[in-house]
Design an enzyme around this catalytic site. Sequence first.
Site, mmCIF file in Angstrom:
data_model
loop_
_atom_site.group_PDB
_atom_site.id
_atom_site.type_symbol
_atom_site.label_atom_id
_atom_site.label_comp_id
_atom_site.label_asym_id
_atom_site.label_seq_id
_atom_site.Cartn_x
_atom_site.Cartn_y
_atom_site.Cartn_z
ATOM 1 N N LEU A 27 0.813 -1.220 0.000
ATOM 2 C CA LEU A 27 0.000 0.000 0.000
ATOM 3 C C LEU A 27 0.845 1.268 0.000
ATOM 4 O O LEU A 27 1.897 1.333 0.629
ATOM 5 C CB LEU A 27 -0.934 -0.002 1.220
ATOM 6 C CG LEU A 27 -1.895 -1.188 1.329
ATOM 7 C CD1 LEU A 27 -2.829 -1.006 2.526
ATOM 8 C CD2 LEU A 27 -2.707 -1.381 0.049
ATOM 9 N N HIS A 31 -3.545 4.155 -2.394
ATOM 10 C CA HIS A 31 -4.483 3.212 -1.775
ATOM 11 C C HIS A 31 -5.105 3.834 -0.518
ATOM 12 O O HIS A 31 -6.301 3.699 -0.264
ATOM 13 C CB HIS A 31 -3.758 1.938 -1.338
ATOM 14 C CG HIS A 31 -3.077 1.182 -2.443
ATOM 15 N ND1 HIS A 31 -1.710 1.077 -2.537
ATOM 16 C CD2 HIS A 31 -3.574 0.484 -3.485
ATOM 17 C CE1 HIS A 31 -1.400 0.338 -3.586
ATOM 18 N NE2 HIS A 31 -2.497 -0.034 -4.185
ATOM 19 N N GLY A 141 -9.267 3.782 -7.985
ATOM 20 C CA GLY A 141 -8.521 4.983 -8.366
ATOM 21 C C GLY A 141 -8.709 5.310 -9.844
ATOM 22 O O GLY A 141 -8.774 4.413 -10.679
ATOM 23 N N ASP A 144 -6.050 4.131 -12.725
ATOM 24 C CA ASP A 144 -6.278 3.037 -13.672
ATOM 25 C C ASP A 144 -7.631 3.293 -14.351
ATOM 26 O O ASP A 144 -8.648 2.686 -14.015
ATOM 27 C CB ASP A 144 -6.260 1.699 -12.933
ATOM 28 C CG ASP A 144 -4.920 1.478 -12.236
ATOM 29 O OD1 ASP A 144 -3.970 1.118 -12.925
ATOM 30 O OD2 ASP A 144 -4.827 1.715 -11.011
ATOM 31 N N GLN A 147 -9.518 0.462 -16.171
ATOM 32 C CA GLN A 147 -10.029 -0.471 -15.157
ATOM 33 C C GLN A 147 -11.262 0.108 -14.470
ATOM 34 O O GLN A 147 -12.247 -0.608 -14.222
ATOM 35 C CB GLN A 147 -8.921 -0.737 -14.139
ATOM 36 C CG GLN A 147 -9.375 -1.473 -12.894
ATOM 37 C CD GLN A 147 -8.202 -1.792 -11.989
ATOM 38 O OE1 GLN A 147 -7.397 -2.652 -12.282
ATOM 39 N NE2 GLN A 147 -8.092 -1.084 -10.877
HETATM 40 P P1 AMP Z 1 -3.482 -1.978 -7.130
HETATM 41 O O1 AMP Z 1 -3.049 -2.391 -5.770
HETATM 42 O O2 AMP Z 1 -2.385 -1.437 -7.990
HETATM 43 O O3 AMP Z 1 -4.314 -3.025 -7.834
HETATM 44 O O4 AMP Z 1 -4.449 -0.742 -6.929
HETATM 45 C C1 AMP Z 1 -5.549 -0.812 -6.077
HETATM 46 C C2 AMP Z 1 -6.394 0.412 -6.244
HETATM 47 O O5 AMP Z 1 -5.617 1.570 -5.946
HETATM 48 C C3 AMP Z 1 -6.925 0.608 -7.674
HETATM 49 O O6 AMP Z 1 -8.266 1.085 -7.616
HETATM 50 C C4 AMP Z 1 -6.004 1.654 -8.218
HETATM 51 O O7 AMP Z 1 -6.579 2.425 -9.266
HETATM 52 C C5 AMP Z 1 -5.741 2.503 -7.004
HETATM 53 N N1 AMP Z 1 -4.512 3.290 -7.146
HETATM 54 C C6 AMP Z 1 -3.291 2.849 -7.523
HETATM 55 N N2 AMP Z 1 -2.422 3.882 -7.600
HETATM 56 C C7 AMP Z 1 -3.127 4.994 -7.261
HETATM 57 C C8 AMP Z 1 -2.798 6.384 -7.139
HETATM 58 N N3 AMP Z 1 -1.575 6.842 -7.392
HETATM 59 N N4 AMP Z 1 -3.778 7.238 -6.773
HETATM 60 C C9 AMP Z 1 -5.033 6.787 -6.526
HETATM 61 N N5 AMP Z 1 -5.399 5.503 -6.608
HETATM 62 C C10 AMP Z 1 -4.460 4.616 -6.965
#
Ligand code: AMP
Length: 296
Positions: A27, A31, A141, A144, A147
């Site tokens: 995280l 996150h 977020g 992505d 996604q």
């Molecule tokens: P991940 O652990 O990479 O699968 O990401 C989990 C969630 O965190 C997803 O909804 C991502 O879009 C979001 N996320 C990842 N990086 C960021 C960021 N820099 N700012 C905001 N949300 C993020």
Amino acid sequence: MRVTTTFAETRAAARGVTALVPTMGFLHEGHLSLIEAARERADTVVVSLFVNPLQFNEAADLDRYPRDPERDASLAEAAGGDLLFAPSLTEMYPVPPVTRVSLPALGAELEGPYRPGHLDGVAVVVAKLYAGLAPHLAFFGRKDAQQLALVTRLAVDLSFPVEVVGCPTVREQDGLALSSRNVFLPVGDRATALSISRGLMAAADAADAGERSGAALEGIVAAELADAGLSAPDYVALADAAMATRIPALDRPAFLAVAVRVGPVRLIDNVRLEPEGSADRGCRLERPSILYTRGA
Ligand code: AMP
């Protein structure tokens, strides 16, 4: 923080309005901003932690994906999480799934050609989280963006009783979008990587000043990348926010997205744009507006 490992235990522990924040762990502030936003709107905040093999198109990428579950638990708790749902592989996939969840209309472009199977893998795991945890709200977020479009449309199309909330991209002071994969970015490549956010911000300024041409907006980003030596990005594309398909002009909610390899890391980033001006502020309920306005 209470750690749960099964869907049933997690459902039983949730009280009142339940928000889900799906993550693959390791995280960072991005996150945590989702967890904080969920905390403001829900009685129970479930943070899921599962490195989903189905969404990795390269075995090596899965093997080296960074993990630190103990640190994740303390960070998630401090940000306001109530439950950390960390299922085993067999809880998530008791048998290899033969059901396919695919949104070809949203997955054909942008990441689609570069990461075969990735978005289908995301769709399966998110459908399982929606179904198995039955959250009222789910936070994702805008980092992505494709996604986000997909998990929103998935909920609508399959009648999952969940509202999807999209939240802004959290960046380092210097503009680099936070990502668990940034740990693999060599210090020497960082200045090069900054051309991505610089280009996106310059394009957002141009959009705010009235630029509507997709080619012109993409050109601003491509020029900034090329100046930094990134002359062959996978894509620089203005895309419809709900469909994640390329559009020629900023005439509807959109995002301007980049994917480019910087040294050993493939980075993606985007900025949300609206015809009325750039719009990367605040968490918002996502609506696949095209569904209502264009009958798609
Ligand atoms: P991940 O652990 O990479 O699968 O990401 C989990 C969630 O965190 C997803 O909804 C991502 O879009 C979001 N996320 C990842 N990086 C960021 C960021 N820099 N700012 C905001 N949300 C993020």
